[in-house]
Enzyme design. Sequence first.
Site, PDB file in Angstrom:
ATOM      1  N   ARG A   1       2.413 -18.595  -4.603  1.00  0.00           N
ATOM      2  CA  ARG A   1       2.785 -17.187  -4.461  1.00  0.00           C
ATOM      3  C   ARG A   1       4.236 -17.078  -3.988  1.00  0.00           C
ATOM      4  O   ARG A   1       4.623 -17.745  -3.027  1.00  0.00           O
ATOM      5  CB  ARG A   1       1.912 -16.484  -3.414  1.00  0.00           C
TER       6      ARG A   1
ATOM      7  N   HIS B   1       2.414  -7.944   2.517  1.00  0.00           N
ATOM      8  CA  HIS B   1       1.388  -6.997   2.076  1.00  0.00           C
ATOM      9  C   HIS B   1       1.603  -5.661   2.788  1.00  0.00           C
ATOM     10  O   HIS B   1       1.818  -5.649   4.014  1.00  0.00           O
ATOM     11  CB  HIS B   1      -0.008  -7.522   2.419  1.00  0.00           C
TER      12      HIS B   1
ATOM     13  N   TYR C   1      -1.122 -18.169   6.729  1.00  0.00           N
ATOM     14  CA  TYR C   1      -1.664 -16.975   7.370  1.00  0.00           C
ATOM     15  C   TYR C   1      -2.444 -17.361   8.617  1.00  0.00           C
ATOM     16  O   TYR C   1      -3.102 -18.408   8.639  1.00  0.00           O
ATOM     17  CB  TYR C   1      -2.627 -16.245   6.424  1.00  0.00           C
TER      18      TYR C   1
ATOM     19  N   TYR D   1       3.488 -19.747  -0.548  1.00  0.00           N
ATOM     20  CA  TYR D   1       2.321 -20.581  -0.272  1.00  0.00           C
ATOM     21  C   TYR D   1       1.540 -20.879  -1.554  1.00  0.00           C
ATOM     22  O   TYR D   1       1.587 -20.109  -2.510  1.00  0.00           O
ATOM     23  CB  TYR D   1       1.424 -19.937   0.794  1.00  0.00           C
TER      24      TYR D   1
ATOM     25  N   HIS E   1       6.071 -12.808   0.141  1.00  0.00           N
ATOM     26  CA  HIS E   1       5.735 -11.391   0.022  1.00  0.00           C
ATOM     27  C   HIS E   1       5.183 -10.867   1.339  1.00  0.00           C
ATOM     28  O   HIS E   1       4.671 -11.625   2.162  1.00  0.00           O
ATOM     29  CB  HIS E   1       4.706 -11.156  -1.093  1.00  0.00           C
TER      30      HIS E   1
HETATM   31 FE   LIG Z   1      -0.484 -12.932   0.522  1.00  0.00          FE
END
Ligand SMILES: [Fe+2]
Lengths: 254, 190
Positions: free
Chosen positions: A172, A177, A123, A162, A175
């Site tokens: 995870r 959000h 991110y 990640y 995905h």
């Molecule tokens: Fe996330």
Amino acid sequence: MPLTQADISAEISQAREAYLKAVAAGDPVRDHPARDYAPYRSSVLRHPKQPLVSVGDPEAVELSGPVFGVTDVTALDHDLTRQHVGEPHGERITVTGRVLDRAGRPVRGQLVEIWQANASGRYAHQRDDHAAPLDPNFTGVGRCLTNDDGEYQFVTIKPGAYPWRNHVNAWRPAHIHFSLFGTAFTQRLVTQMYFPGDPLLPYDPIVQSVTDDAARQRLVATYDHGLSRPEWSLGYRWDIVLDGPAATWIEEGR
Amino acid sequence: MSLSPTPSQTVGPFYGYALPFPDGENVAPAGHPEMITVHGVVHDGAGAPVPDALLEFWQPGVDGSRRGVAGSLRRDPVTGGFLGRNGLDFTGFGRVATDADGHYTLRTLPPVGVGYLSVTVFARGLMRQLHTRAYLREQTDIAADPLLSSLAPGRQATLLTTREQDKIHRFDIRLQEDGVHEETVFLEFP
Ligand SMILES: [Fe+2]
């Protein structure tokens, strides 16, 4: 002893079996995750222990909600691949679908916001210390308004998986959000869209917090070859249904 | 027809560069003489501040209308950045993330027609948002409000702001009782 995937997976299946048993015994189907879902460890101190208090007031302010308009988005906001000088790394995709209420009516002119990791699973957030490269050409934030049919569309790249620190070797699944508004504040939805066939889905306590199999499946987009563009991008479809009170407040002319 | 809803998922830890926007906490037009400040801390079940909660506020317009007004996150089509609110319109919508101390500050106008601001809480670790209300004590008739009057006094108090100074109101949120403090009353709408 550090928590292993085996520990978490055992808790995940226990929670799912307890839910199936409860439904078989007559409990209602649960579309949303329980707020006290312990396999996701951060939930433990962050859920209320008292039951929610029901407000049946037909004049409740929460039965209306904020509105957004053309000033709240720019034309480029829906295309996450064009927000920088160069193009981002990764697999270019489009994500499109309709936002509906439970009566099947399109949610028109409402704000849809997304955020995601880059193709490497990082991110653009200072607190993300995953040892994967940042992409100077990708921020990973998008917005749009739904059209008159309730449709939204984003152009982006497929995010990477990640690691996180819920337990040892926690990853995870890929995905995106999503944040959505309906016509009532009570319809507010923040959720995550997943990709079909992701091998990480069974291991992830956040996805698995939705213990109802059919409900969990609704978090997974469909690959739609008809939406793929030749020599350009792969297409995914994901329709979204906002929950909300049976009688949502509607003002004349809206 | 009744469609099955899309499940909620946690907002996670990384919404910070996506959801908050400049002037998200400044719902009142700048310099408005009736502006009030509502502020407080979000706590978890250990009593610790929650530094990564996102709060949203919704309230009727200045004429009591619930239609809402666009322009909360006004964008700049030239740079792709944010312009901030236009300083005139009251959109009724606010969004603010808690800071490293779990603290938030909202500047708005007193609600019209009701005594409360509608509040939703999102946070990492919270699977689905929580709804609550911040009732401004000085404009609330507790006995006449069906929700407040149905609650035991300790629970009721969690929905009432505390006046700190003229036009400055405190409203803390406790996601879970911590053994000392009452848990905030959270709401559902059937
Ligand atoms: Fe996330």
